[in-house]
Design an enzyme around this catalytic site. Structure first.
Site, short mmCIF file in Angstrom:
data_model
loop_
_atom_site.label_atom_id
_atom_site.label_comp_id
_atom_site.label_asym_id
_atom_site.label_seq_id
_atom_site.Cartn_x
_atom_site.Cartn_y
_atom_site.Cartn_z
N ASP A 99 227.91 -76.66 35.76
CA ASP A 99 227.16 -75.97 34.71
C ASP A 99 227.08 -74.49 35.06
O ASP A 99 226.84 -74.15 36.23
CB ASP A 99 225.72 -76.56 34.66
CG ASP A 99 225.14 -76.57 33.26
OD1 ASP A 99 225.50 -75.69 32.47
OD2 ASP A 99 224.30 -77.45 32.98
N HIS A 116 229.27 -67.24 29.90
CA HIS A 116 228.10 -68.10 30.11
C HIS A 116 228.45 -69.38 30.85
O HIS A 116 227.56 -70.07 31.34
CB HIS A 116 227.46 -68.43 28.76
CG HIS A 116 226.77 -67.26 28.14
ND1 HIS A 116 225.40 -67.09 28.16
CD2 HIS A 116 227.25 -66.17 27.49
CE1 HIS A 116 225.08 -65.96 27.54
NE2 HIS A 116 226.20 -65.38 27.12
C1 GDG Z 1 225.53 -72.51 28.12
C2 GDG Z 1 226.04 -72.89 29.53
C3 GDG Z 1 224.12 -71.62 30.50
C4 GDG Z 1 218.21 -78.64 24.61
N1 GDG Z 1 217.80 -79.66 23.83
C5 GDG Z 1 216.94 -79.15 22.92
C6 GDG Z 1 216.81 -77.78 23.16
N2 GDG Z 1 217.60 -77.50 24.20
C7 GDG Z 1 217.74 -76.15 24.76
C8 GDG Z 1 217.13 -76.04 26.13
C9 GDG Z 1 217.90 -74.85 26.71
C10 GDG Z 1 219.23 -74.91 25.96
O1 GDG Z 1 219.08 -75.78 24.86
C11 GDG Z 1 220.33 -75.50 26.82
O2 GDG Z 1 220.70 -74.54 27.75
P1 GDG Z 1 221.61 -74.92 29.00
O3 GDG Z 1 221.64 -73.74 29.89
O4 GDG Z 1 221.05 -76.12 29.67
O5 GDG Z 1 223.02 -75.36 28.44
P2 GDG Z 1 224.22 -74.92 27.41
O6 GDG Z 1 223.83 -75.15 26.02
O7 GDG Z 1 225.36 -75.73 27.90
O8 GDG Z 1 224.49 -73.36 27.60
C12 GDG Z 1 224.87 -72.96 30.50
C13 GDG Z 1 223.77 -71.18 29.09
O9 GDG Z 1 224.92 -71.18 28.24
C14 GDG Z 1 223.17 -69.76 29.08
O10 GDG Z 1 224.02 -68.83 29.67
O11 GDG Z 1 222.92 -71.79 31.25
O12 GDG Z 1 225.35 -73.24 31.80
O13 GDG Z 1 226.71 -74.16 29.48
O14 GDG Z 1 217.28 -73.64 26.40
O15 GDG Z 1 215.76 -75.84 26.00
N3 GDG Z 1 216.01 -76.96 22.44
C15 GDG Z 1 215.29 -77.53 21.43
N4 GDG Z 1 215.40 -78.86 21.14
C16 GDG Z 1 216.20 -79.69 21.85
O16 GDG Z 1 216.26 -80.90 21.56
N5 GDG Z 1 214.46 -76.78 20.70
#
Ligand code: GDG
Length: 487
Positions: free
Chosen positions: A387, A179
């Site tokens: 990212d 990921h």
């Molecule tokens: C890894 C990789 C890759 C955030 N704050 C809240 C909240 N979130 C949710 C967002 C989004 C998720 O968390 C974050 O996803 P990301 O993709 O931005 O980042 P990582 O956690 O670093 O994930 C990344 C991912 O895996 C999938 O393969 O895209 O590059 O690092 O869904 O909405 N959700 C809630 N409250 C919050 O305060 N409910």
């Protein structure tokens, strides 16, 4: 992603049953650091989030299995069922959480795989714990997988499992999806256990990355370290082939769109705007509080624009949601202090009574609140240094169903490959970042709308279900081909 222990909730668990998915023709076994469930007063329920919603229905229809840690080190938990899915907890002790998870995975691999943004810790006791936990996963998978099953392993905590599992079971087909980014060889080669990691991953039949760059970085590492033969997307091993490729992950687009279109979201969006003092432009950031996400950079760019008078605190307001994450790891504590100091300085200088110029929330918000914020945000700032994908950018693209919102997106996020109607920016270039914010804020209405429509069309082309179907489809085809060759 949600199976990770520290990723915030991303959706509504009640929707898990609503997804109808492609039904694979073989038993499927998933392995991830975390099980796809969480314990509530009503017992175990599916964790929120697109990945779980995409995979659980598929497991249910095939009588599938998920192997992972329950999140609780204090008690051994027997295998159990949720909604017809067989869940196999892998025990991980509190000491191992510190060494394998917080230590090797999040203080060693995480910074290295994100362009060495922070110094990595390379510690042999952490490595030993990583090996031990990976072995435990492999043994559990070997006992859980039905004959000829397809086993899909997720993420950087489990990179040794493919090889270990192949040594235990030759009949299963093994896939792995990373990921996060796979780094360039010049960085990867710093890792004292680089060869073991590459050998571990080469135990796969299918190895997936977010971006083509991850694929080519991995192939280079395998050639340099093990002198393997690689032809296009296939690496030859002595006893099997590993297919390597990019499988960009996505979100549950229909779910986000539906939530965004609801009356409650519209009302909440208006309420949020009013609470912020009805500014002309709301700039929005939503991230785990991780040093890879570039939160400090964007705060500094905002401050510089206020200082130069290009933004006006009476017309421009920023909302930054920074979700707590990995709080036991020192780099994360430092990052939090730096960000909170910056927010304090900027608010001290530019806020007015009752009207802070930055609204900073160090909280995990309910997903429907995030969707209302996405709809309210006029300029969405997604500025990671690096990212794997960045699902926030995709959620904004899907949720901003009307209005004039513009996405400012780092070129270093995997999402930049697809979301080309964003204002793409190199976040390392502070002048370019400031210019991107001005460009987004001042963009002509027609161009904003064209770009918003462009983003929505791009995001509708691929959702998380399509991603899972595609990955599993390739694995099943390779399993079928192997069976046919053996007949
Ligand atoms: C890894 C990789 C890759 C955030 N704050 C809240 C909240 N979130 C949710 C967002 C989004 C998720 O968390 C974050 O996803 P990301 O993709 O931005 O980042 P990582 O956690 O670093 O994930 C990344 C991912 O895996 C999938 O393969 O895209 O590059 O690092 O869904 O909405 N959700 C809630 N409250 C919050 O305060 N409910």
């Amino acid at each position: 992603m949600n199976p990770d222990t520290d990723t915030p909730d991303t959706g509504n668990p009640d929707d898990a049953a609503a997804v109808t998915s492609h039904t694979p023709s073989r038993p499927i076994v998933i392995a991830a650091n975390r099980l796809p469930v969480m314990r509530t007063d009503e017992g175990w329920v599916p964790s929120p989030g697109g990945l779980v919603r995409a995979l659980l229905p598929m497991l249910r229809t095939t009588g599938g299995t998920w192997v992972g840690w329950s999140g609780d080190s204090s008690a051994a938990i027997d295998p159990f069922h949720v909604d017809g899915v067989d869940l196999r907890p892998v025990p991980i002790s509190a000491e191992e959480v510190e060494l394998y998870y917080e230590g090797f995975s999040n203080d060693g691999l995480w910074p290295l795989y994100h362009d060495a943004l922070r110094e990595s810790t390379y510690d042999s006791s952490q490595w030993d714990a990583y090996v031990a936990v990976n072995e435990r996963f492999a043994v559990e998978l070997a006992s859980a997988a039905p004959p000829n099953a397809v086993v899909w392993i997720h993420d950087y905590q489990l990179q040794l499992v493919p090889k270990m599992l192949r040594e235990l079971r030759t009949d299963v087909t093994i896939g792995f999806f990373l990921h996060i980014p796979f780094p360039p060889y010049e960085l990867f080669s710093r890792l004292p256990w680089r060869t073991e990691i590459v050998e571990g991953l080469l135990g796969c039949d299918l190895l997936g990355f977010q971006r083509p760059m991850g694929t080519s970085n991995f192939i280079t590492a395998a050639q340099q370290l093990l002198n393997v033969d690689a032809h296009h997307d296939v690496i030859e091993n002595p006893d099997h082939r590993t297919r390597v490729g990019a499988f960009p992950i996505s979100i549950d687009v229909a779910d986000v769109e539906e939530m965004a279109a609801g009356r409650a979201t519209r009302q909440r969006m208006s309420q949020i705007r009013a609470r912020l003092g009805d500014p002309e432009v709301i700039l929005l950031g939503v991230d785990r509080l991780d040093y890879t996400k570039g939160i400090g950079l964007r705060l500094k760019a905002f401050a510089a624009l206020l200082e130069s008078g290009q933004l006006d605190p009476e017309r421009h307001v920023m909302v930054q949601v920074a979700t707590p994450t990995r709080e036991a790891v020192e780099h994360y504590q430092d990052e939090r202090h730096q960000i909170e100091r910056l927010v304090g300085e900027i608010n001290g200088r530019y806020s007015r009574i009752g009207l802070p110029v930055i609204h900073y929330l160090y909280q995990s918000l309910p997903f429907d609140e995030l969707i209302a914020l996405y709809r309210a945000g006029d300029v969405m700032l997604v500025t990671p240094f690096r990212d794997g994908m960045n699902l926030v950018a995709k959620e904004y693209a899907a949720a901003h169903i009307d209005g004039d919102g513009v996405l400012v997106l780092s070129e270093f996020a995997g999402a930049a490959d697809e979301l080309t109607d964003a204002v793409l920016v190199n976040p390392h270039d502070d002048e370019a970042l400031q210019q991107a914010i001005i460009t987004a804020g001042e963009m002509h209405r027609r161009e904003r709308r064209e770009r918003r429509e462009g983003l929505r069309n791009q995001i509708r082309k691929s959702d998380v279900q399509g991603w899972a179907d595609r990955f599993l489809g390739v694995m099943i085809a390779s399993a079928d081909a192997r069976d046919a060759a053996n007949d």
